[in-house]
Scaffold this active site. Sequence first.
Site, PDB file in Angstrom:
ATOM      1  CG  ASN A 158       5.144   8.965  -0.260  1.00 24.41           C
ATOM      2  OD1 ASN A 158       5.339   9.388   1.231  1.00 24.41           O
ATOM      3  ND2 ASN A 158       3.816   8.916  -0.283  1.00 24.41           N
ATOM      4  CB  CYS A 332      -0.768   3.862  -0.179  1.00 28.95           C
ATOM      5  SG  CYS A 332       0.626   3.504  -1.075  1.00 28.95           S
TER       6      CYS A 332
HETATM    7  C1  LIG Z   1       6.339   3.631  -2.716  1.00 29.03           C
HETATM    8  C2  LIG Z   1       6.653   4.213  -1.388  1.00 29.03           C
HETATM    9  C3  LIG Z   1       6.916   2.840  -0.211  1.00 29.03           C
HETATM   10  C4  LIG Z   1       6.435   1.353  -0.858  1.00 29.03           C
HETATM   11  O1  LIG Z   1       7.138   0.700  -1.690  1.00 29.03           O
HETATM   12  P1  LIG Z   1       6.398  -0.620  -2.302  1.00 29.03           P
HETATM   13  O2  LIG Z   1       7.776  -1.232  -2.995  1.00 29.03           O
HETATM   14  O3  LIG Z   1       5.382   0.028  -3.259  1.00 29.03           O
HETATM   15  O4  LIG Z   1       5.810  -1.391  -1.202  1.00 29.03           O
HETATM   16  C5  LIG Z   1       7.487   3.035   0.891  1.00 29.03           C
HETATM   17  N1  LIG Z   1       7.839   4.410   1.106  1.00 29.03           N
HETATM   18  C6  LIG Z   1       7.661   5.297   0.335  1.00 29.03           C
HETATM   19  C7  LIG Z   1       8.283   6.646   0.795  1.00 29.03           C
HETATM   20  C8  LIG Z   1       7.196   5.265  -1.045  1.00 29.03           C
HETATM   21  O5  LIG Z   1       7.053   6.131  -1.750  1.00 29.03           O
END
Ligand SMILES: *Cc1c(COP(=O)(O)O)cnc(C)c1O
Length: 394
Positions: A158, A332
Amino acid sequence: MEQRQVYLDNNATTPLHPEVVRTLTETMACFGNPSSMHGFGREARGLVEEARSNVASFIGALPEEVIFVGSGSEGNNTVLSILACQSGQCSCDRDHKIHIITTAIEHPCILETSKCLEGHGSRVTYLGVDKHGKIRLDELRASLTPQTGVVSVMMANNEIGTIQDIREIAQIVHAGGALFHTDAVQAFGKIPINVVDLGIDFLTVSAHKIYGPKGVGALYVRRGVRFCPLIHGGHQERGRRAGTENTLGIVGLGKAVELRSREMAEEAIRIAALKKALKEGIVERIPDVWFNGHPTDCLAGTLNVSFEGAEGESMLLYLDLEGIAVSTGSACASGSLDPSHVLMATGVPVERAHGSIRMSLGRENTMEDVDYVLDKLPGIINRIREMSTAYTRR
Ligand SMILES: *Cc1c(COP(=O)(O)O)cnc(C)c1O
């Protein structure tokens, strides 16, 4: 004149696709409980199952292999936790000791779950990555033991967008006798995924990263793999995830997936061109910059860049004043003063990690957005660098 708004934080979340909005609006009043046998229930059930088929066919799975969950985070928590639990009989006593292998660059919902399981007696190996963010296959091979229950490696990162060699990784994991999970939240809807082809046992996706609603995701669990629920209760999702289905969210996810299957390929090309223009424009206008992530195996819209002598939070705030939304590290982790764990794992020096921002493009971005950013960014970087004692222009 109203200020231009440029949203370059699509890896944190995405705006709803207008067609998803329309579908959600039309579905809003459908209140039946999908488990009810009367007409109201059957209507809701129909919508849920249609969404399940959409998700399944998009990744080459069977509908029965798709479980709807409350978020990407829940999907990831579920896989790691149930495997820790499965090592014994399913007593859902999480004090079983298994060995888990994951990576140092995972999303916090994998890393924190791993830490929690370590606290309950499981052993966790965190694989390092090279300077481009790829795990080393030899290190993976050497880390597998007969006790290894699951290996969890994210498909695409991400923060830096690096895409892992999932097929090779899955082969190595299976040769070592373990199960393979991938957090595909960022890759899903951006690159083609076929779970059979890639050899995936578990895969997690989330709707809000692909222009769908928040608070809904899906977990693929390969047929035949033992599964015990994380959330106990009713028989929803074939007894694998209790709780009355979030019909509206699930419908939104299904619609978002349907739209992705039509728009993904073309859009990836367009977004890659935007990113190229952005990257080249930055290099032309601003000295002392570094790009993080893999030069080719990278998500089309993710651009992570370090500006020497500039501080990430300052850049974010100055850009925000111009209506440009970017992020430092992951959403986050914001609010924390620690440098990005992902950049640190790739060996980026601490100061440079602090001077990094992530720009993530999405379907609503245009070349005008790129021009606007390229117009504003050099002045902002200059101002920050002038105030910085750490920066002396070479
Ligand atoms: C956003 C994200 C998550 C979490 O997903 P949510 O639906 O927001 O809990 C997990 N892994 C990656 C790589 C992300 O980008």
